[in-house]
Design an enzyme around this catalytic site. Sequence first.
Site, PDB file in Angstrom:
ATOM      1  CG  HIS A 165      -0.832   8.343  41.573  1.00 63.81           C
ATOM      2  ND1 HIS A 165      -0.486   7.013  41.440  1.00 63.81           N
ATOM      3  CD2 HIS A 165      -1.943   8.355  42.342  1.00 63.81           C
ATOM      4  CE1 HIS A 165      -1.350   6.262  42.089  1.00 63.81           C
ATOM      5  NE2 HIS A 165      -2.249   7.052  42.657  1.00 63.81           N
ATOM      6  CB  SER A 168      -2.812   5.313  45.591  1.00 62.13           C
ATOM      7  OG  SER A 168      -3.813   5.090  44.641  1.00 62.13           O
ATOM      8  CG  ASP A 210       2.310   5.769  39.906  1.00 62.99           C
ATOM      9  OD1 ASP A 210       2.644   6.952  40.123  1.00 62.99           O
ATOM     10  OD2 ASP A 210       1.236   5.280  40.292  1.00 62.99           O
TER      11      ASP A 210
END
Length: 387
Positions: free
Chosen positions: A126, A230, A156
Amino acid sequence: MKRIWLLFAQAVTVLLAAYFVVATLKPQWLQHGSTRSLGGVVSIIEAPTAGPGSALPAPGSLSAAAKKAAPAVVSINTSKAASRHPRSDDPWFRFFFGDQGDSQPQVGLGSGVIVSADGYILTNNHVVEGADEIEVTLNDGRHAPGKLIGTDPDTDLAVIRITLDKLPVIVLGNSDALQVGDQVLAIGNPFGVGQTVTSGIVSALGRNQLGINTFENFIQTDAAINPGNSGGALIDVNGNLEGINTAIYSRSGGSMGIGFAIPVSTAKQVLEGIVKDGQVTRGWIGVEPNDLSPELAETFGVKATEGVIITGVLQNGPAARAGLRPGDVITAVGDKDIGNVQELLTAVAGLKPGSSALFKLQRGADRMELDVTAGTRPRTPIRRLPN
């Protein structure tokens, strides 16, 4: 001779007495460090200046682990070209709706971890999803464009590559050996403020059924993870990579002490598949699994008390060809016992497409074994995550 010893003993006694008097009344006189006057007004005490390289870390400090891993953690900036309405150049459209103009380009921020001297970087899918341009900034200030090698929306994870010399590389740890309570550090670029290190412990292992990814086996930690972290590193006290930070649970958008990282054991499999084949190939049998409950067991008339019940079977899929039916309860795949849907998905995904595996199941009151030849799992549509 006796008189000399007597004088020596008296002198030592007087010195010790003086020391205790000073220690009691003027302890500051005995403190280490130099005393000097600050601006000729205030008297202060300074710690002795350590020579270069002679300073030792404070007891309990994790500075060595951070110093070892931090150079291999990078900041990732992405941009996506501004989108235009397909009829924005039509005069009639502009007459009725006005000049829409171009929307602002979309920018994103995340982190990544250099895992190979060849320039391969692990990050979250993402973080780089839909990006037209990827720029990687190293901790030493160097910049380089990133090339997207491949993505795996099911976990992911994504792999990008940069071309630079003398790249720092992180050491991969063994996430399977982690235990709840182990100390960990999270390294990333939260909110774009610059590389940041936060500390915490492993709060839980094997977190799943969160609805974040298809395959979930998260490390939960209370080390502060915020937007921008992230794709960053979760390391142990030795500075070895244990996970890729991916998401947080938050009601405010900031850290609330519940963060999740993808284990490095999963990340290694994804890295190998993407670098070798450009994608991750997983096994698939074409069933709709559900966790076994008393209601489902009664509905399908099965006597099993543990396992995963199959509520749907794809026509002409691998499971259907092998003889699986709705209502069957799978209790084991090969030598792996199955207790929930996530365990079944992981076990099936680990099968090599085209190879067969022994499935143990219960149908009604009967126990059975079937050989199932796995197919190739279809690609999962890309989903965006909030962090």
